[in-house]
Design an enzyme around this catalytic site. Structure first.
Site, PDB file in Angstrom:
ATOM      1  CG  ASP A 132       5.021   4.677   7.673  1.00 37.26           C
ATOM      2  OD1 ASP A 132       5.086   5.872   7.360  1.00 37.26           O
ATOM      3  OD2 ASP A 132       4.230   4.240   8.530  1.00 37.26           O
TER       4      ASP A 132
ATOM      5  NE  ARG B 172       0.103   1.738   4.465  1.00 40.05           N
ATOM      6  CZ  ARG B 172       1.348   2.135   4.639  1.00 40.05           C
ATOM      7  NH1 ARG B 172       2.156   2.317   3.601  1.00 40.05           N
ATOM      8  NH2 ARG B 172       1.839   2.351   5.853  1.00 40.05           N
TER       9      ARG B 172
ATOM     10  CB  SER C 136      -2.226   7.935   6.759  1.00 41.73           C
ATOM     11  OG  SER C 136      -3.394   7.223   6.735  1.00 41.73           O
TER      12      SER C 136
ATOM     13  NE  ARG D 282       1.107  -5.366   7.340  1.00 40.54           N
ATOM     14  CZ  ARG D 282       0.072  -4.572   7.648  1.00 40.54           C
ATOM     15  NH1 ARG D 282      -1.147  -4.957   7.402  1.00 40.54           N
ATOM     16  NH2 ARG D 282       0.277  -3.389   8.202  1.00 40.54           N
TER      17      ARG D 282
ATOM     18  CD  GLU E 191       6.831   0.246   8.223  1.00 39.99           C
ATOM     19  OE1 GLU E 191       7.165   0.793   9.278  1.00 39.99           O
ATOM     20  OE2 GLU E 191       5.636   0.041   7.911  1.00 39.99           O
TER      21      GLU E 191
ATOM     22  NE  ARG F 204      -2.553  18.831  10.461  1.00 39.69           N
ATOM     23  CZ  ARG F 204      -2.902  20.110  10.558  1.00 39.69           C
ATOM     24  NH1 ARG F 204      -3.047  20.663  11.729  1.00 39.69           N
ATOM     25  NH2 ARG F 204      -3.102  20.840   9.476  1.00 39.69           N
TER      26      ARG F 204
ATOM     27  CG  HIS G 101      -5.269  -1.582  12.437  1.00 41.48           C
ATOM     28  ND1 HIS G 101      -6.273  -1.122  11.627  1.00 41.48           N
ATOM     29  CD2 HIS G 101      -4.246  -0.717  12.317  1.00 41.48           C
ATOM     30  CE1 HIS G 101      -5.859  -0.016  11.028  1.00 41.48           C
ATOM     31  NE2 HIS G 101      -4.630   0.251  11.430  1.00 41.48           N
TER      32      HIS G 101
ATOM     33  CE  LYS H  12       4.580   7.767  11.047  1.00 47.19           C
ATOM     34  NZ  LYS H  12       4.801   6.405  10.610  1.00 47.19           N
TER      35      LYS H  12
HETATM   36  P1  0O2 Z   1      -0.670   1.888   8.897  1.00 48.49           P
HETATM   37  O1  0O2 Z   1      -2.078   2.264   8.597  1.00 48.49           O
HETATM   38  O2  0O2 Z   1      -0.505   0.408   9.042  1.00 48.49           O
HETATM   39  O3  0O2 Z   1       0.322   2.509   7.995  1.00 48.49           O
HETATM   40  P2  0O2 Z   1       8.219   5.729  12.681  1.00 48.49           P
HETATM   41  O4  0O2 Z   1       7.480   5.398  11.386  1.00 48.49           O
HETATM   42  O5  0O2 Z   1       9.474   4.919  12.860  1.00 48.49           O
HETATM   43  O6  0O2 Z   1       8.390   7.166  12.869  1.00 48.49           O
HETATM   44  P3  0O2 Z   1       6.109   4.345  13.956  1.00 48.49           P
HETATM   45  O7  0O2 Z   1       5.079   4.693  12.922  1.00 48.49           O
HETATM   46  O8  0O2 Z   1       5.613   4.276  15.384  1.00 48.49           O
HETATM   47  O9  0O2 Z   1       7.287   5.354  13.889  1.00 48.49           O
HETATM   48  O10 0O2 Z   1       6.821   2.978  13.530  1.00 48.49           O
HETATM   49  P4  0O2 Z   1       6.520   1.490  13.936  1.00 48.49           P
HETATM   50  O11 0O2 Z   1       6.361   1.308  15.399  1.00 48.49           O
HETATM   51  O12 0O2 Z   1       7.624   0.717  13.304  1.00 48.49           O
HETATM   52  O13 0O2 Z   1       5.100   1.153  13.276  1.00 48.49           O
HETATM   53  C1  0O2 Z   1       4.851   1.329  11.945  1.00 48.49           C
HETATM   54  C2  0O2 Z   1       3.699   0.443  11.490  1.00 48.49           C
HETATM   55  O14 0O2 Z   1       3.757  -0.836  12.134  1.00 48.49           O
HETATM   56  C3  0O2 Z   1       2.303   0.947  11.814  1.00 48.49           C
HETATM   57  O15 0O2 Z   1       1.905   1.836  10.823  1.00 48.49           O
HETATM   58  C4  0O2 Z   1       1.488  -0.353  11.799  1.00 48.49           C
HETATM   59  O16 0O2 Z   1       1.251  -0.788  10.467  1.00 48.49           O
HETATM   60  C5  0O2 Z   1       2.454  -1.317  12.430  1.00 48.49           C
HETATM   61  N1  0O2 Z   1       2.316  -1.345  13.889  1.00 48.49           N
HETATM   62  C6  0O2 Z   1       3.218  -0.882  14.781  1.00 48.49           C
HETATM   63  N2  0O2 Z   1       2.803  -1.103  16.040  1.00 48.49           N
HETATM   64  C7  0O2 Z   1       1.602  -1.716  15.955  1.00 48.49           C
HETATM   65  C8  0O2 Z   1       0.673  -2.222  16.921  1.00 48.49           C
HETATM   66  O17 0O2 Z   1       0.874  -2.134  18.131  1.00 48.49           O
HETATM   67  N3  0O2 Z   1      -0.458  -2.819  16.422  1.00 48.49           N
HETATM   68  C9  0O2 Z   1      -0.724  -2.941  15.085  1.00 48.49           C
HETATM   69  N4  0O2 Z   1      -1.852  -3.529  14.712  1.00 48.49           N
HETATM   70  N5  0O2 Z   1       0.138  -2.468  14.148  1.00 48.49           N
HETATM   71  C10 0O2 Z   1       1.285  -1.865  14.569  1.00 48.49           C
HETATM   72  P5  0O2 Z   1       0.839   2.976  11.071  1.00 48.49           P
HETATM   73  O18 0O2 Z   1       1.329   4.216  10.405  1.00 48.49           O
HETATM   74  O19 0O2 Z   1       0.504   3.087  12.533  1.00 48.49           O
HETATM   75  O20 0O2 Z   1      -0.458   2.478  10.361  1.00 48.49           O
END
Ligand code: 0O2
Length: 239
Positions: free
Chosen positions: A104, A75, A81, A109, A171, A87, A187, A85
């Protein structure tokens, strides 16, 4: 108030506050073509990475008669989104800063059946000479407090355009089927804002427990797979 109304109002509020802000509208007007170009570049980077994993899967299927990859989901992060981020990270609303700080925007994935395949595939990808590792976050060896498990790689991959080569950040999240199942349910909980706090906290505890159960299931399944392979090899040698 009905749930649909609540969600509708929250969405309107978000759009008014952020997407419709003068700052955002000016940014979009001035950068329409560069934004489209950047997003197209992220799409290309995703294709490069996805192809690399498909090639590895193909090779494993021919050489060892097994597919380490169950599925690949890709994606490009939505503008909404990305803006959230910007903000949250409090970074400047410019394309350069978005490209630099949000790593990211392009996401791949990779879902595997077994945990050891995750590390095998990660190593195979990182050993390729056009891939640069920017950061690795091992949430399998060090799960998040809520129970989240996955291996995250931030990599740079070149895309070859008409007259230039561009390094793009992607990512890569690698996880097992069980980890993926868990993450999609968690999620859902995370984005349901209308769950009473006591229920939310009970569900969070339940999810931590489920993460541990599913992790031990992953390990048991891997051991069974290894015993099957060993038994088949022993029989083959005896014949
Ligand atoms: P989406 O909708 O999946 O894109 P950074 O990017 O390093 O500044 P961040 O975003 O905290 O900081 O990085 P991290 O912890 O590596 O997490 C990035 C992505 O991992 C998230 O993207 C989620 O897809 C997944 N993820 C991380 N932690 C969790 C969790 O606790 N539960 C779930 N279900 N997914 C998680 P986004 O941007 O949050 O969302």
């Amino acid at each position: 108030m009905g749930i649909e109304n609540y969600i509708g109002q929250a969405r309107d509020q978000f759009i008014r506050k952020s997407l419709m802000s003068d700052e955002f509208l000016d940014f979009m007007k001035e950068n329409m073509l560069p934004i489209d170009t950047l997003m197209a570049n992220y799409h290309c980077a995703i294709m490069e990475i996805e192809t690399k994993f498909n090639v590895l899967n193909k090779q494993f299927s021919l050489q060892y008669d097994r597919n380490p990859i169950e599925s690949i989901k890709v994606r490009v992060k939505s503008m909404e989104s990305i803006l959230k981020k910007v903000r949250r990270k409090n970074i400047p609303l410019t394309l350069e800063s978005i490209e630099q700080n949000i790593r990211d925007i392009a996401g791949v994935r990779v879902v595997c059946s077994f945990q050891d395949d995750i590390y095998l595939l990660a190593d195979c990808l990182l050993n390729q000479d056009d891939i640069t590792l920017i950061e690795i976050k091992d949430y399998i060896k060090n799960p998040k407090p809520g129970g989240y498990r996955s291996l995250h790689l931030i990599v740079e991959v070149p895309i070859f355009l008409q007259s230039e080569k561009k390094q793009m950040k992607v990512e890569v999240q690698l996880r097992t089927i069980a980890m993926d199942f868990w993450a999609s349910l968690e999620h859902k909980l995370r984005y349901k804002k209308n769950i009473p706090p006591e229920e939310a906290s009970l569900l969070a505890k339940e999810l931590i427990e489920c993460a541990e159960i599913s992790s031990s299931l992953d390990m048991r399944m891997e051991k069974i797979r290894n015993r099957i392979t060993k038994a088949a090899l022993t029989t083959a040698k005896q014949q």
